[in-house]
Design a protein around this motif. Sequence first.
Motif, PDB file in Angstrom:
ATOM      1  N   LEU A  28       0.815  -1.218   0.000  1.00  0.00           N
ATOM      2  CA  LEU A  28       0.000   0.000   0.000  1.00  0.00           C
ATOM      3  C   LEU A  28       0.853   1.275   0.000  1.00  0.00           C
ATOM      4  CD1 LEU A  28      -2.694  -1.156   2.595  1.00  0.00           C
ATOM      5  CD2 LEU A  28      -2.965  -0.963   0.102  1.00  0.00           C
ATOM      6  N   ASN A  29       2.180   1.111  -0.177  1.00  0.00           N
ATOM      7  CA  ASN A  29       3.130   2.235  -0.199  1.00  0.00           C
ATOM      8  C   ASN A  29       3.146   3.022   1.108  1.00  0.00           C
ATOM      9  OD1 ASN A  29       4.280   1.860  -2.793  1.00  0.00           O
ATOM     10  ND2 ASN A  29       2.369   2.627  -3.670  1.00  0.00           N
ATOM     11  N   GLU A  30       2.927   2.343   2.214  1.00  0.00           N
ATOM     12  CA  GLU A  30       3.001   2.974   3.523  1.00  0.00           C
ATOM     13  C   GLU A  30       4.484   3.097   3.902  1.00  0.00           C
ATOM     14  OE1 GLU A  30       0.304   3.662   5.648  1.00  0.00           O
ATOM     15  OE2 GLU A  30      -1.331   2.577   4.710  1.00  0.00           O
ATOM     16  N   LYS A  31       4.843   4.215   4.494  1.00  0.00           N
ATOM     17  CA  LYS A  31       6.216   4.449   4.957  1.00  0.00           C
ATOM     18  C   LYS A  31       6.327   3.859   6.368  1.00  0.00           C
ATOM     19  CE  LYS A  31       9.625   8.163   5.016  1.00  0.00           C
ATOM     20  NZ  LYS A  31       9.777   9.619   4.833  1.00  0.00           N
ATOM     21  N   ILE A  32       7.200   2.869   6.527  1.00  0.00           N
ATOM     22  CA  ILE A  32       7.318   2.107   7.769  1.00  0.00           C
ATOM     23  C   ILE A  32       8.486   2.630   8.595  1.00  0.00           C
ATOM     24  CG2 ILE A  32       7.693  -0.189   8.733  1.00  0.00           C
ATOM     25  CD1 ILE A  32       6.395  -1.203   6.009  1.00  0.00           C
ATOM     26  N   VAL A  33       8.175   2.973   9.842  1.00  0.00           N
ATOM     27  CA  VAL A  33       9.165   3.493  10.791  1.00  0.00           C
ATOM     28  C   VAL A  33       9.375   2.436  11.868  1.00  0.00           C
ATOM     29  CG1 VAL A  33       9.675   5.339  12.448  1.00  0.00           C
ATOM     30  CG2 VAL A  33       8.372   5.854  10.366  1.00  0.00           C
ATOM     31  N   PHE A  34      10.630   2.225  12.246  1.00  0.00           N
ATOM     32  CA  PHE A  34      10.956   1.258  13.303  1.00  0.00           C
ATOM     33  C   PHE A  34      11.830   1.928  14.348  1.00  0.00           C
ATOM     34  CE2 PHE A  34      13.761  -1.791  15.337  1.00  0.00           C
ATOM     35  CZ  PHE A  34      12.881  -2.786  15.740  1.00  0.00           C
TER      36      PHE A  34
END
Length: 165
Positions: A28-34
């Motif tokens: 879904l082209n979500e920007k993932i932060v960890f």
Amino acid sequence: MMNKNDLIFSKIYTPENLLKTVNIWRFLNEKIVFTNGCFDLLHLGHIDYLSKAASLGNRLIIGVNTDESTRKLKGPHRPITNQQSRSAILASLFFVDAIVLFDEPTPLKLIQTIQPNVLVKGADYSLDQIVGAKEVLSYGGNVETIEFLPGYSTSSIEQQIKQSS
């Protein structure tokens, strides 16, 4: 209909189940932060740090040290609260999308599995000290540091508790 308690616990993943969800977010082209940590005795400094981390993307994943991992890092008197409690409290924050426990000394394996778009640590770390930074940068991700809110730390709260008892 899911009750609020179920919603909280639905955000706590095993590494295997998390990867399925991460793949959907990535599709879904979500920007993932960890980010990661022990998060023992959640306080305003944690909330400030985590909300700023969440603002760097669409989905915030927090790697939480298990009780055993926390003891190895912080000493035999820690954690003050157990991993189930720490995970549920963090999962109850509206800007947190996923919690995953890790037992290793560092979250490197988890970072390599998740491959976040953004890796976040406190500004007390330099880039060369951030576990996983080299890996995240190698595939075009970003590494960000966030200044801590002055005057807030679990260690200082722990000392205040000890002094008042």
